[in-house]
Design a protein around this motif. Structure first.
Motif, PDB file in Angstrom:
ATOM      1  N   ILE A   3       6.003   3.034   2.570  1.00  0.00           N
ATOM      2  CA  ILE A   3       6.505   1.899   3.335  1.00  0.00           C
ATOM      3  C   ILE A   3       5.734   1.716   4.611  1.00  0.00           C
ATOM      4  O   ILE A   3       5.551   0.865   5.221  1.00  0.00           O
ATOM      5  N   THR A   6       2.150   0.951   4.906  1.00  0.00           N
ATOM      6  CA  THR A   6       2.014  -0.590   4.279  1.00  0.00           C
ATOM      7  C   THR A   6       2.513  -1.180   5.810  1.00  0.00           C
ATOM      8  O   THR A   6       1.675  -2.243   6.068  1.00  0.00           O
ATOM      9  N   LEU A  41       3.181  -6.367   2.678  1.00  0.00           N
ATOM     10  CA  LEU A  41       4.281  -6.111   1.809  1.00  0.00           C
ATOM     11  C   LEU A  41       4.338  -6.863   0.718  1.00  0.00           C
ATOM     12  O   LEU A  41       4.279  -6.268  -0.433  1.00  0.00           O
ATOM     13  N   THR A  44       0.979  -6.099  -1.238  1.00  0.00           N
ATOM     14  CA  THR A  44       0.820  -4.653  -1.710  1.00  0.00           C
ATOM     15  C   THR A  44       1.738  -4.453  -2.788  1.00  0.00           C
ATOM     16  O   THR A  44       1.126  -4.061  -3.869  1.00  0.00           O
ATOM     17  N   TYR A  45       2.910  -4.813  -2.827  1.00  0.00           N
ATOM     18  CA  TYR A  45       3.886  -4.333  -4.076  1.00  0.00           C
ATOM     19  C   TYR A  45       3.689  -5.630  -4.910  1.00  0.00           C
ATOM     20  O   TYR A  45       3.962  -5.299  -5.919  1.00  0.00           O
ATOM     21  N   GLN A  48       0.652  -4.568  -6.920  1.00  0.00           N
ATOM     22  CA  GLN A  48       0.833  -3.681  -8.033  1.00  0.00           C
ATOM     23  C   GLN A  48       1.659  -3.671  -9.020  1.00  0.00           C
ATOM     24  O   GLN A  48       1.649  -3.350 -10.144  1.00  0.00           O
ATOM     25  N   ALA A  49       3.050  -4.654  -8.834  1.00  0.00           N
ATOM     26  CA  ALA A  49       3.810  -5.077  -9.976  1.00  0.00           C
ATOM     27  C   ALA A  49       3.108  -5.842 -10.850  1.00  0.00           C
ATOM     28  O   ALA A  49       3.355  -5.666 -12.132  1.00  0.00           O
ATOM     29  N   HIS A  54      -3.873  -0.761  -8.331  1.00  0.00           N
ATOM     30  CA  HIS A  54      -3.105   0.148  -7.805  1.00  0.00           C
ATOM     31  C   HIS A  54      -2.989   0.767  -6.551  1.00  0.00           C
ATOM     32  O   HIS A  54      -3.813   0.691  -5.579  1.00  0.00           O
ATOM     33  N   ALA A  55      -2.087   1.642  -6.106  1.00  0.00           N
ATOM     34  CA  ALA A  55      -1.782   2.129  -4.778  1.00  0.00           C
ATOM     35  C   ALA A  55      -2.894   2.950  -4.243  1.00  0.00           C
ATOM     36  O   ALA A  55      -3.839   3.495  -5.039  1.00  0.00           O
ATOM     37  N   GLY A  60      -6.212  -3.657  -2.135  1.00  0.00           N
ATOM     38  CA  GLY A  60      -4.785  -3.937  -1.622  1.00  0.00           C
ATOM     39  C   GLY A  60      -5.058  -4.239  -0.265  1.00  0.00           C
ATOM     40  O   GLY A  60      -4.179  -5.197   0.333  1.00  0.00           O
TER      41      GLY A  60
END
Length: 80
Positions: A3, A6, A41, A44-45, A48-49, A54-55, A60
Motif C-alpha cells: 500500500i 502504491t 489505488l 492497481t487493485y 489485479q482483481a 499482476h503486481a 499497473g
C-alpha cells in the motif's frame, strides 16, 4: 507492491495525470496528489482483481495514470 508503494506511485501518477489532462482545472498540488493516489489505488487493485495484470507489472503504472486522468476529468466536470 504494498500500500505504501502504491501511494508513492500515486503521487507521481497525480502529476503525470495533471500534465496529460488539458486545460486549467483549478486544483492545487494536494488535491492533484490525492486524485493520483485514488487513481493509483483503484487501477492497481481493480486491475489485479479483474486479472488484467499482476503486481509489479508496468501495466499497473499505465493503468494508474489512466485511472487518475479519468478521476481528474470527473472531478473537474463535477466542479463546474
Amino acid at each position: 507492491m504494498g500500500i505504501i508503494g502504491t501511494i508513492l506511485i500515486g503521487l507521481i501518477v497525480g502529476f503525470v495525470a495533471r500534465l496529460l489532462h488539458p486545460g486549467k482545472d483549478g486544483l492545487g498540488v494536494i488535491m492533484t496528489s490525492l486524485l493520483g493516489i485514488a487513481g493509483s489505488l483503484v487501477a492497481t487493485y481493480g486491475g489485479q482483481a479483474l486479472g488484467i495484470y499482476h503486481a509489479g507489472e508496468g501495466a499497473g503504472f499505465l493503468g494508474a495514470v489512466i485511472g487518475a486522468v479519468v478521476i481528474l476529468f470527473v472531478v473537474t466536470r463535477l466542479k463546474k
